[in-house]
Motif scaffolding. Structure first.
Motif, PDB file in Angstrom:
ATOM      1  N   LEU A   4       0.864  -1.181   0.000  1.00 13.32           N
ATOM      2  CA  LEU A   4       0.000   0.000   0.000  1.00 13.32           C
ATOM      3  C   LEU A   4       0.899   1.230   0.000  1.00 13.32           C
ATOM      4  O   LEU A   4       1.966   1.216   0.588  1.00 13.32           O
ATOM      5  N   PRO A   5       0.452   2.282  -0.671  1.00 16.09           N
ATOM      6  CA  PRO A   5       1.198   3.531  -0.514  1.00 16.09           C
ATOM      7  C   PRO A   5       1.282   3.857   0.975  1.00 16.09           C
ATOM      8  O   PRO A   5       0.308   3.664   1.711  1.00 16.09           O
ATOM      9  N   ARG A   6       2.449   4.323   1.384  1.00 21.26           N
ATOM     10  CA  ARG A   6       2.666   4.511   2.818  1.00 21.26           C
ATOM     11  C   ARG A   6       1.642   5.472   3.428  1.00 21.26           C
ATOM     12  O   ARG A   6       1.128   5.255   4.518  1.00 21.26           O
ATOM     13  N   THR A   7       1.327   6.525   2.679  1.00 22.52           N
ATOM     14  CA  THR A   7       0.375   7.502   3.214  1.00 22.52           C
ATOM     15  C   THR A   7      -0.972   6.850   3.499  1.00 22.52           C
ATOM     16  O   THR A   7      -1.657   7.190   4.449  1.00 22.52           O
ATOM     17  N   LEU A   8      -1.315   5.890   2.645  1.00 28.18           N
ATOM     18  CA  LEU A   8      -2.609   5.243   2.803  1.00 28.18           C
ATOM     19  C   LEU A   8      -2.596   4.311   4.006  1.00 28.18           C
ATOM     20  O   LEU A   8      -3.523   4.296   4.818  1.00 28.18           O
ATOM     21  N   GLU A   9      -1.514   3.561   4.113  1.00 29.37           N
ATOM     22  CA  GLU A   9      -1.370   2.636   5.239  1.00 29.37           C
ATOM     23  C   GLU A   9      -1.589   3.390   6.552  1.00 29.37           C
ATOM     24  O   GLU A   9      -2.314   2.955   7.439  1.00 29.37           O
ATOM     25  N   GLY A  10      -0.961   4.560   6.637  1.00 31.78           N
ATOM     26  CA  GLY A  10      -1.055   5.337   7.872  1.00 31.78           C
ATOM     27  C   GLY A  10      -2.430   5.932   8.108  1.00 31.78           C
ATOM     28  O   GLY A  10      -2.736   6.386   9.202  1.00 31.78           O
ATOM     29  N   ARG A  11      -3.249   5.951   7.089  1.00 34.14           N
ATOM     30  CA  ARG A  11      -4.552   6.586   7.252  1.00 34.14           C
ATOM     31  C   ARG A  11      -5.624   5.621   7.740  1.00 34.14           C
ATOM     32  O   ARG A  11      -6.729   6.044   8.068  1.00 34.14           O
ATOM     33  N   ILE A  12      -5.317   4.347   7.764  1.00 32.82           N
ATOM     34  CA  ILE A  12      -6.320   3.405   8.269  1.00 32.82           C
ATOM     35  C   ILE A  12      -6.479   3.629   9.771  1.00 32.82           C
ATOM     36  O   ILE A  12      -5.507   3.546  10.510  1.00 32.82           O
ATOM     37  N   PRO A  13      -7.685   3.959  10.237  1.00 33.48           N
ATOM     38  CA  PRO A  13      -7.855   4.170  11.683  1.00 33.48           C
ATOM     39  C   PRO A  13      -7.364   2.947  12.457  1.00 33.48           C
ATOM     40  O   PRO A  13      -7.718   1.814  12.121  1.00 33.48           O
ATOM     41  N   ALA A  14      -6.532   3.194  13.456  1.00 33.68           N
ATOM     42  CA  ALA A  14      -5.919   2.093  14.200  1.00 33.68           C
ATOM     43  C   ALA A  14      -6.820   1.647  15.340  1.00 33.68           C
ATOM     44  O   ALA A  14      -6.605   1.999  16.499  1.00 33.68           O
ATOM     45  N   VAL A  44     -19.709   4.078   9.356  1.00 33.24           N
ATOM     46  CA  VAL A  44     -19.114   4.121   8.024  1.00 33.24           C
ATOM     47  C   VAL A  44     -18.285   5.389   7.902  1.00 33.24           C
ATOM     48  O   VAL A  44     -18.785   6.490   8.127  1.00 33.24           O
ATOM     49  N   VAL A  45     -17.013   5.196   7.577  1.00 30.15           N
ATOM     50  CA  VAL A  45     -16.148   6.342   7.314  1.00 30.15           C
ATOM     51  C   VAL A  45     -15.758   6.258   5.844  1.00 30.15           C
ATOM     52  O   VAL A  45     -15.021   5.367   5.431  1.00 30.15           O
ATOM     53  N   GLN A  46     -16.288   7.146   5.055  1.00 29.14           N
ATOM     54  CA  GLN A  46     -16.047   7.145   3.617  1.00 29.14           C
ATOM     55  C   GLN A  46     -15.067   8.254   3.305  1.00 29.14           C
ATOM     56  O   GLN A  46     -15.418   9.419   3.415  1.00 29.14           O
ATOM     57  N   ASP A  47     -13.855   7.881   2.957  1.00 31.32           N
ATOM     58  CA  ASP A  47     -12.860   8.914   2.672  1.00 31.32           C
ATOM     59  C   ASP A  47     -11.938   8.485   1.536  1.00 31.32           C
ATOM     60  O   ASP A  47     -10.717   8.491   1.667  1.00 31.32           O
ATOM     61  N   VAL A  48     -12.529   8.105   0.419  1.00 33.33           N
ATOM     62  CA  VAL A  48     -11.700   7.751  -0.743  1.00 33.33           C
ATOM     63  C   VAL A  48     -11.052   9.025  -1.274  1.00 33.33           C
ATOM     64  O   VAL A  48     -11.412  10.145  -0.894  1.00 33.33           O
ATOM     65  N   GLU A  49     -10.109   8.839  -2.172  1.00 30.29           N
ATOM     66  CA  GLU A  49      -9.372   9.970  -2.757  1.00 30.29           C
ATOM     67  C   GLU A  49     -10.343  10.938  -3.446  1.00 30.29           C
ATOM     68  O   GLU A  49     -11.374  10.526  -3.960  1.00 30.29           O
ATOM     69  N   SER A  50      -9.966  12.201  -3.453  1.00 31.74           N
ATOM     70  CA  SER A  50     -10.912  13.218  -3.939  1.00 31.74           C
ATOM     71  C   SER A  50     -11.228  13.094  -5.429  1.00 31.74           C
ATOM     72  O   SER A  50     -12.159  13.712  -5.924  1.00 31.74           O
ATOM     73  N   THR A  51     -10.447  12.278  -6.145  1.00 35.65           N
ATOM     74  CA  THR A  51     -10.718  12.070  -7.570  1.00 35.65           C
ATOM     75  C   THR A  51     -11.536  10.804  -7.808  1.00 35.65           C
ATOM     76  O   THR A  51     -11.883  10.489  -8.944  1.00 35.65           O
ATOM     77  N   GLN A  52     -11.813  10.060  -6.739  1.00 36.42           N
ATOM     78  CA  GLN A  52     -12.487   8.774  -6.898  1.00 36.42           C
ATOM     79  C   GLN A  52     -13.979   8.882  -6.571  1.00 36.42           C
ATOM     80  O   GLN A  52     -14.461   9.937  -6.175  1.00 36.42           O
ATOM     81  N   LEU A  85     -11.583   6.513  16.751  1.00 33.06           N
ATOM     82  CA  LEU A  85     -12.315   6.926  15.564  1.00 33.06           C
ATOM     83  C   LEU A  85     -12.709   8.399  15.649  1.00 33.06           C
ATOM     84  O   LEU A  85     -12.606   9.148  14.676  1.00 33.06           O
ATOM     85  N   ARG A  86     -13.139   8.780  16.838  1.00 31.64           N
ATOM     86  CA  ARG A  86     -13.511  10.188  17.042  1.00 31.64           C
ATOM     87  C   ARG A  86     -12.321  11.098  16.748  1.00 31.64           C
ATOM     88  O   ARG A  86     -12.441  12.106  16.059  1.00 31.64           O
ATOM     89  N   ALA A  87     -11.166  10.694  17.242  1.00 31.09           N
ATOM     90  CA  ALA A  87      -9.969  11.507  17.025  1.00 31.09           C
ATOM     91  C   ALA A  87      -9.606  11.537  15.542  1.00 31.09           C
ATOM     92  O   ALA A  87      -9.213  12.575  15.009  1.00 31.09           O
ATOM     93  N   TRP A  88      -9.752  10.389  14.899  1.00 28.40           N
ATOM     94  CA  TRP A  88      -9.436  10.296  13.470  1.00 28.40           C
ATOM     95  C   TRP A  88     -10.314  11.264  12.686  1.00 28.40           C
ATOM     96  O   TRP A  88      -9.837  12.024  11.838  1.00 28.40           O
ATOM     97  N   ILE A  89     -11.597  11.241  12.983  1.00 28.83           N
ATOM     98  CA  ILE A  89     -12.541  12.102  12.254  1.00 28.83           C
ATOM     99  C   ILE A  89     -12.262  13.569  12.550  1.00 28.83           C
ATOM    100  O   ILE A  89     -12.217  14.408  11.649  1.00 28.83           O
ATOM    101  N   THR A  90     -12.031  13.857  13.815  1.00 23.46           N
ATOM    102  CA  THR A  90     -11.760  15.241  14.201  1.00 23.46           C
ATOM    103  C   THR A  90     -10.532  15.760  13.461  1.00 23.46           C
ATOM    104  O   THR A  90     -10.530  16.861  12.926  1.00 23.46           O
ATOM    105  N   GLU A  91      -9.509  14.922  13.404  1.00 25.12           N
ATOM    106  CA  GLU A  91      -8.301  15.363  12.722  1.00 25.12           C
ATOM    107  C   GLU A  91      -8.530  15.512  11.226  1.00 25.12           C
ATOM    108  O   GLU A  91      -8.070  16.468  10.595  1.00 25.12           O
ATOM    109  N   ARG A  92      -9.271  14.578  10.684  1.00 24.61           N
ATOM    110  CA  ARG A  92      -9.567  14.629   9.249  1.00 24.61           C
ATOM    111  C   ARG A  92     -10.295  15.932   8.891  1.00 24.61           C
ATOM    112  O   ARG A  92     -10.104  16.507   7.829  1.00 24.61           O
TER     113      ARG A  92
END
Ligand SMILES: Nc1ncnc2c1ncn2[C@@H]1O[C@H](COP(=O)(O)OP(=O)(O)OP(=O)(O)O)[C@@H](O)[C@H]1O
Ligand SMILES: [Mg+2]
Lengths: 415, 261
Positions: free
Chosen positions: A58-68, A213-221, A402-409
């Motif tokens: 996986l692209p590294r940026t993507l790997e890091g974006r999966i909520p842990a 459901v957290v939907q955050d695909v790339e902005s071109t997708q 998840l809350r933190a992930w969304i807040t940061e996003r």
């Protein structure tokens, strides 16, 4: 259209069948109310089908974006389960957790139900999902069991040169009195394609499911999601949607309250920027007496983004004592952003309480000024107010990570 | 400290402040009274930086030209306005708001930010001052607060931000007797040689608790009379009739001389 041509017992479809199926598909048009704001040109250019390439790193940026999240997870990349990134350890006794394909032997009924559920009212993208969405997760919780960690399903689209939309599926069944939390995250990387996900949920008597459901695909997708729910008596379905990514992010909820005193709480937050269109198509069908449903959706729309809330409450004959409410509130951050609200109410029963309301507003100038007189600069003040508007939806999520992930996003500081 | 000269403000061409002059020295407390609609709140907001006025004249605080600054810069320079109608902000936690405000001001002043734990101590101390229950920290800013609770929250913010100049716009309105005393003692506790206060009020009663150094009467967007606290007593008895709809030359002599204690 219907998809009765799909073999209901066999989840795999041959290449020849693919072509037959595609040949018979009618793509939706702007004249279909449910597709009025969709970017039809973009949709027509998409291709669906098997992964265009096997999954690598996986692209590294993507790997890091999966909520842990703590707990088991199934990661699906380009329509195939990625065993290296999945952790399938069983979280509790009485829980079956497997890939969708793996459910075939132990829980064939899960798979059969998954293929069948919610297809009466399907569209071309549902048919494509049934044809290609063989990879995914199957979750079964036996009677009376409670799963205390979230089960995480991650859908990832890494398309190749073709505009490949990855199809995947999640089948969830909670038997009587069972409870669980399932989180579905959709992410992507690349200039096109996206995710087509389908979730089927069956809740037994008194079962409780928290579904996020957290939907955050790339902005071109694009993301095309569909969640079909059938609820038994006194069951509770609590869903939280965060519809954030994609040039087009579409999520369909089709919830059927089939047993008396069932309750569905659907909340959602969509946050549009650029030229995004974020589309929520909700139908809650009250098919049994004394059920309760709530739809609470909030949209924050910036730039030239478009939000769509098409929310239906369908009270069938005999569903007396229905208590249904729906609200859609939108915050427009730009005068080129647009919010479209379409309530659909059909009431064919007696003693029904049905309320709906919608608002569209801008940031409160008075509140902005108030914050600024306290020394908070304008951009922080705006962020604080936007977060304040979105807060209700975020705070309703129990999971802190998840809350933190969304807040940061959403670009907010800690609150 | 504060020098206001020939301040004018109009909205959409309608004049509201018509050449207002005011000097406030360090540590002084000024009361501003006047009939409804005379421009008291407009004066406060013109100093705090609300949008939408056409402004003329000058206003400086410690030499800095307030009128060209954004509201947040004025706050950093030490201006605080207690709102006549505090704004409700649903979804924004009061404690988060207070800490963000304090840290914004500290940053702008080149001071270090204050961490969550240290801030809690600051907030608790300020809350004791206005006898506010700690629960209010965890509620959304002013949302669902009673009228009196909102006013206490204003003083709480003032206590946290420690301004150079506090302009309190009818902070006493809508308070019960006990709350009035609490707020008054809060303001008194914050009085000091480096902090000046402009109190806009309709009630002389407040001035029993917070003894002003000066009382001003604002009519039609201008200060028509200034005196010591006995001016307020006079107004209590006679209303503004002496100042309104009269040529100012007709204004009777006021019992000011010798009234100062
Ligand atoms: N945004 C506005 N648009 C038009 N007129 C305004 C606006 N704001 C204030 N005014 C007018 O300016 C005048 C002064 O208002 P202001 O609020 O300053 O009065 P005030 O002295 O504080 O009155 P009160 O004692 O009732 O609080 C009033 O006539 C008011 O209607
Ligand atoms: Mg006023």
């Amino acid at each position: 259209m219907t998809t009765t041509t799909t073999p209901a017992t066999n989840p795999t479809v041959s290449e020849a069948d693919d072509i037959d199926l595609l040949g018979g598909l009618d793509y939706p048009t702007r004249r279909d109310e449910a597709w009025r704001y969709a970017p039809h040109d973009t949709l027509k250019r998409l291709s669906f089908g098997r992964p265009a390439r096997p999954t690598g790193a996986l692209p590294r940026t993507l790997e890091g974006r999966i909520p842990a999240l703590d707990g088991p997870r199934i990661v699906i990349v380009n329509g195939a389960v990625d065993p290296d990134r999945s952790q399938l350890g069983n979280p509790a006794a009485g829980v079956h957790l497997s890939t969708l394909a793996g459910a075939g032997s132990e829980h064939p009924e899960l798979l059969a139900a998954h293929l069948d559920q919610g297809t009466d009212d399907g569209d071309a993208f549902l048919a494509l999902n049934i044809a290609y969405g063989n990879a995914g997760a199957a979750i079964h919780v036996a009677s009376g069991q409670a799963v205390n960690v979230p089960i995480h399903v991650v859908h990832i689209a890494l398309p190749d040169e073709t505009q490949n939309v990855s199809c995947s599926g999640v089948a969830i069944r909670l038997d009587d009195g069972a409870s669980a939390t399932v989180v579905e995250t959709s992410l992507g990387d690349g200039h096109h394609g996206g995710t087509n996900t389908r979730t089927t949920i069956t809740l037994g008597e008194g079962a409780t499911l928290d579904h996020i459901v957290v939907q955050d695909v790339e902005s071109t997708q694009v993301h095309l999601g569909r969640i079909s729910v059938t609820q038994g008596s006194r069951s509770a379905f609590r869903s939280h949607l965060f519809n954030l990514g994609g040039t087009y992010g579409r999520v369909v909820y089709d919830v059927r309250l089939a047993g008396d005193e069932a309750r569905a709480d659907l909340s959602g937050l969509y946050f549009g920027q650029g030229r995004q269109t974020l589309d929520q198509q909700i139908t809650v069908t009250h098919a049994a007496p004394d059920c309760t449903s709530r739809q609470r959706f909030r949209g924050v729309l910036d730039d030239q983004s478009t939000g769509v809330f098409n929310g239906g409450i369908d009270v069938r004959p005999g569903a007396d004592g229905t208590d249904a409410q729906q609200s859609n509130d939108n915050l427009l951050l730009s005068d080129r952003a647009e919010a479209n609200t379409q309530p659909r109410l059909e009431i064919l029963a007696d003693d029904v309480t049905c309320k709906h309301g919608a608002t569209v507003g801008q940031l409160d100038d008075n509140a902005l000024y108030y914050l600024r007189t306290r020394g908070i600069d304008e951009s922080d003040a705006r962020r604080i107010l936007i977060h304040g508007f979105a807060d209700e939806a975020i705070e309703a999520v129990d999971n802190e990570v998840l809350r933190a992930w969304i807040t940061e996003r959403l670009g907010h500081a800690d609150a | 400290m504060l020098h206001v000269q020939n301040l004018t403000a109009s909205i959409g061409g309608t004049p509201i402040l018509n050449g207002l002059d005011l000097e406030v020295g360090p540590g002084e407390v000024h009361a501003m009274m006047g009939p409804n609609g005379s421009g008291k709140s407009t004066f406060a907001h013109a100093l705090a930086g609300r949008d939408g006025y056409e402004i003329g004249g000058t206003a400086t605080l410690d030499g800095a030209d307030l009128l060209t600054m954004e509201p947040e810069a004025r706050a950093a320079a030490g201006v605080f306005i207690g709102f006549q109608y505090p704004v409700e902000i649903p979804g924004v936690n009061n404690m988060y708001f207070l800490r963000t405000a304090l840290n914004s001001v500290r940053r702008a002043r080149g001071e270090t930010e204050i961490g969550a734990r240290d801030f809690l101590a600051v907030a608790h101390e300020a809350m004791e001052l206005v006898e506010m229950n700690k629960d209010f920290l965890n509620r959304p800013v002013n949302a669902g607060f009673s009228g009196g609770e909102k006013k206490r929250n204003e003083i709480l913010q003032m206590a946290v931000l420690e301004p150079r100049l506090a302009i309190l716009d009818e902070t006493d309105s809508g308070l019960d007797i006990d709350a009035l005393q609490i707020i008054a003692s809060g303001v008194n506790a914050l009085r000091g040689p480096e902090r000046s206060v402009i109190m806009i009020t309709h009630y002389q009663r407040l001035l029993d608790y917070i003894r002003p150094d000066f009382v001003h009467v604002l009519v039609d967007g201008r200060i028509v009379e200034s005196g010591d606290h006995t001016l307020a007593l006079h107004l209590e008895d006679h209303g503004y009739a002496d100042f309104v709809n009269h040529d100012l030359d007709d204004t009777p002599a006021l019992p000011l001389a010798g009234a100062a204690t």
